[in-house]
Design a protein around this motif. Structure first.
Motif, short mmCIF file in Angstrom:
data_model
loop_
_atom_site.label_atom_id
_atom_site.label_comp_id
_atom_site.label_asym_id
_atom_site.label_seq_id
_atom_site.Cartn_x
_atom_site.Cartn_y
_atom_site.Cartn_z
N UNK A 59 0.83 -1.20 0.00
CA UNK A 59 0.00 0.00 0.00
C UNK A 59 0.87 1.25 0.00
N UNK A 60 1.95 1.23 0.78
CA UNK A 60 2.84 2.39 0.84
C UNK A 60 3.49 2.64 -0.51
N UNK A 61 3.98 1.57 -1.15
CA UNK A 61 4.65 1.72 -2.44
C UNK A 61 3.68 2.23 -3.50
N UNK A 62 2.49 1.65 -3.55
CA UNK A 62 1.49 2.11 -4.53
C UNK A 62 1.07 3.54 -4.25
N UNK A 63 0.81 3.86 -2.97
CA UNK A 63 0.40 5.21 -2.61
C UNK A 63 1.45 6.25 -2.92
N UNK A 64 2.72 5.96 -2.58
CA UNK A 64 3.79 6.91 -2.85
C UNK A 64 4.00 7.09 -4.35
N UNK A 65 3.94 5.98 -5.08
CA UNK A 65 4.09 6.07 -6.54
C UNK A 65 2.96 6.89 -7.16
N UNK A 79 8.42 8.82 -11.34
CA UNK A 79 7.54 7.77 -10.80
C UNK A 79 8.12 6.37 -10.95
N UNK A 80 8.73 6.10 -12.10
CA UNK A 80 9.32 4.77 -12.33
C UNK A 80 10.48 4.53 -11.37
N UNK A 81 11.30 5.58 -11.15
CA UNK A 81 12.42 5.45 -10.21
C UNK A 81 11.89 5.18 -8.80
N UNK A 82 10.83 5.89 -8.41
CA UNK A 82 10.25 5.70 -7.07
C UNK A 82 9.75 4.28 -6.88
N UNK A 83 9.01 3.77 -7.87
CA UNK A 83 8.47 2.41 -7.78
C UNK A 83 9.58 1.37 -7.68
N UNK A 266 19.61 4.45 1.01
CA UNK A 266 19.64 5.84 1.49
C UNK A 266 19.60 6.81 0.32
N UNK A 267 20.27 6.45 -0.78
CA UNK A 267 20.26 7.29 -1.98
C UNK A 267 18.85 7.37 -2.56
N UNK A 268 18.15 6.26 -2.61
CA UNK A 268 16.76 6.24 -3.12
C UNK A 268 15.89 7.19 -2.30
N UNK A 269 15.99 7.08 -0.96
CA UNK A 269 15.21 7.95 -0.09
C UNK A 269 15.57 9.42 -0.31
N UNK A 270 16.86 9.70 -0.44
CA UNK A 270 17.31 11.08 -0.63
C UNK A 270 16.78 11.67 -1.93
N UNK A 271 16.83 10.90 -3.01
CA UNK A 271 16.37 11.41 -4.31
C UNK A 271 14.86 11.64 -4.28
N UNK A 272 14.11 10.71 -3.67
CA UNK A 272 12.65 10.87 -3.61
C UNK A 272 12.30 12.14 -2.83
N UNK A 273 12.92 12.33 -1.67
CA UNK A 273 12.61 13.51 -0.85
C UNK A 273 13.06 14.79 -1.53
N UNK A 298 -6.92 16.29 -4.66
CA UNK A 298 -7.73 15.36 -3.88
C UNK A 298 -7.14 13.94 -3.91
N UNK A 299 -6.52 13.57 -5.02
CA UNK A 299 -5.89 12.24 -5.12
C UNK A 299 -4.72 12.12 -4.15
N UNK A 300 -3.89 13.16 -4.10
CA UNK A 300 -2.76 13.16 -3.18
C UNK A 300 -3.25 13.08 -1.74
N UNK A 301 -4.24 13.90 -1.40
CA UNK A 301 -4.78 13.92 -0.04
C UNK A 301 -5.39 12.57 0.33
#
Length: 577
Positions: A59-65, A79-83, A266-273, A298-301
């Motif tokens: 759920x977290x991965x789908x929601x964040x993506x 988005x592809x990098x995040x997933x 840690x690099x993945x987290x840094x790039x996403x943030x 509304x989708x983000x919220x």
């Protein structure tokens, strides 16, 4: 030259003593204040981490993506990098560490913003304040980050709170500086126009200056986020959980693969943030060019609410079924990693939750004495850790040996033509390869160098880490080169290589020792069943060596511990009877 002479005319200024006295005074007189912050901070951050961890990974991965897709406006690279990045982290079994790191970074950044933005505005509005704060910011940014760990531990002990404290000090300056710069860069003519129309100072700040300075302020916040992330590994040295622990462990064990996996997470987290903050901080031109679709907001919220709601509900429903928790503090030495993991897995097998925290040796003793850790099975007595035991013996309980027959010594390959410390002349370049500076064996080695007069001959102890020492030993043996290391038994290197201790007529490296179990005061009353099991925990040098050898052959500490437990189940069960 004149200045040099004048400087030497005066006695040394006791700066270190003044700082130590100041920290001691604060610790003594404000202990209740610091305890309240630690308790409140732990409650907030542990709850946040529990909620994040309780969100199903899928759920977290789908929601964040989905959030990233909405914010990226039909650009699919991010988005592809995040997933893919989040899937890799989950695949490597680092999801819990990722959530701990995320909590630490977010909390440190949030506190930095809350303090930094108002302080930066104040500096922009008041030149006197600006002149006072600027040198302090210079000090905060240039002082080595490791220095902040010392007062952090003194004030807040170990764990995530001191980690956040050190991270805030290190990461705060960019937000302050950029907030000040942003306000100062607002055109003067606009300010004058606002004043001419009768706007108050508050109206001018919130309706003119802050909107125009938003881009600059967000740039400072972005830098603060990145600096907080860079403190993750440093904070792990005082018990802060997360990806930093894995990186620190990899450095100490010289494990390139483990370091890469934790580092890339840690690099993945840094790039996403970083990219998310950039998406939020759009210029007016970028906003004008971006089509307005209310459904995206509304989708983000909705995504955030669903993820957070799921985590909260899961946390609440699982709170009632939590098991009794035992906190183990240990040193990242192979022998102590082996014993701590065997004990941890045995406790888990018998219904306990276990939290393991890797710390420097001195902080292990302090954490048990302060009650922040329940137990450590890493205490070498009567010689190696004599100084620590003398300092903390009244603040903890010594349960006695969990392993007997341990030894220390200056160790060399058997092919070296030297048998005693007294015979050392020019071997190995007059260098002894050691381990961590805080280790008891490191102090013994330094004492040995002085006791045998080797310091007058140019001999030195090269301190590094356990992993670096074993790598250097392996390299030297393969090349048939001379090397002297600080060795101890039990350790897998004595099974893997042909090694010998140098004779120690003066016994400065200590004689036969035992590895002991120490527990915090009050554990017997708080958790009597666990106390009994810890008191009964014991095994042999051969047992420990077999676990360490499995670890060296590629098994994880948990896998090696489980293998040993499976082969010695009746012995393990006897600890809990």
């Amino acid at each position: 030259m004149t200045m040099f002479v004048l400087a030497n005319l005066f006695t040394k200024i006791p700066l270190d003593s003044w700082v130590n006295d100041g920290v001691d005074w604060l610790t003594k007189h404000l202990s209740s204040f610091f305890d309240a912050i630690q308790s409140g901070g732990n409650a907030v951050m542990n709850t946040t981490t529990d909620i994040l961890t309780a969100i199903p990974v899928w759920l977290f991965i789908i929601g964040m993506t989905l959030i990233v897709v909405v914010l990226s406006h039909k650009k699919w690279g991010f988005p592809l990098f995040t997933l893919i990045g989040l899937l890799i982290i989950e695949n490597q079994g680092l999801w819990s560490d990722l959530m701990n790191t995320f909590t630490l970074v977010i909390m440190a950044s949030l506190i930095s913003v809350i303090i930094g933005v108002p302080l930066g505005i104040w500096m922009a509005k008041n030149e006197t304040v600006n002149k006072i704060i600027q040198p302090i910011l210079d000090f905060m940014q240039t002082m080595p980050a490791f220095v902040y760990l010392i007062p952090a531990v003194a004030f807040f002990g170990i764990g995530v709170v001191p980690g956040v404290f050190a991270s805030v000090i290190f990461a705060l300056p960019p937000t302050v500086r950029m907030s000040c710069l942003g306000i100062k860069q607002v055109p003067t003519d606009l300010k004058e126009a606002a004043e001419s129309f009768g706007s108050t100072g508050r109206q001018q700040l919130f309706k003119l200056e802050l909107p125009l300075a938003k881009g600059t302020i967000f740039s400072g916040i972005n830098q603060t986020l990145m600096l907080a992330l860079s403190m993750v590994v440093v904070a792990s040295m005082i018990g802060a959980p997360g990806l930093g622990r894995g990186i620190l462990s990899a450095v100490q064990d010289a494990d390139v693969g483990k370091g890469f996996v934790n580092g890339i997470s840690l690099v993945v987290l840094a790039i996403i943030m970083d990219r998310l903050t950039q998406k939020i901080n759009q210029t007016p031109k970028q906003k004008a060019e971006t089509p307005k679709h209310h459904w995206k907001g509304w989708t983000v919220l909705a995504s955030v609410i669903i993820m957070a709601g799921t985590g909260i509900v899961t946390t609440i429903t699982s709170a009632s079924s939590q098991k009794e928790t035992i906190k183990i503090a240990y040193v990242q030495w192979d022998s102590e990693v082996a014993s701590s993991n065997v004990l941890a897995q045995a406790l888990r097998q018998h219904g306990y939750d276990v939290e393991m925290t890797s710390l420097d040796n001195a902080i292990v003793w302090q954490s048990v004495a302060n009650g922040e850790a329940d137990v450590s099975v890493s205490s070498w007595l009567p010689t190696t850790h004599a100084a620590q035991y003398k300092k903390y013996k009244d603040q903890l309980d010594l349960l006695g040996p969990n392993l007997k027959g341990a030894t220390n010594g200056l160790t060399v390959p058997t092919y070296m033509d030297v048998n005693s410390i007294e015979d050392l002349q020019n071997q190995a370049g007059k260098q002894i390869t050691g381990i961590e500076p805080g280790a008891g064996i490191s102090k013994l080695a330094k004492d040995t160098i002085k006791a045998y007069g080797l310091d007058k001959k140019g001999w030195k102890l090269s301190e590094s880490s356990t992993g670096a020492m074993t790598v250097a030993l392996d390299k030297a043996i393969k090349a048939k080169q001379e090397i002297i290391v600080t060795g101890w038994q039990p350790h897998w290197m004595f099974q893997k290589y042909d090694l010998k201790y140098l004779k120690d007529p003066k016994k400065t490296m200590g004689s036969e020792e035992s590895i002991n179990t120490i527990v915090r005061k009050g554990l017997k009353e708080d958790k009597p069943d666990a106390y009994k099991a810890l008191d009964k925990f014991h095994w042999t040098k051969e047992d420990m060596s077999s676990v360490m050898l499995d670890m060296d052959d590629g098994k994880s500490p948990k896998q090696a511990a489980n293998k040993w437990i499976k082969n010695h189940q009746s012995q393990v069960n006897s600890w809990f009877k």
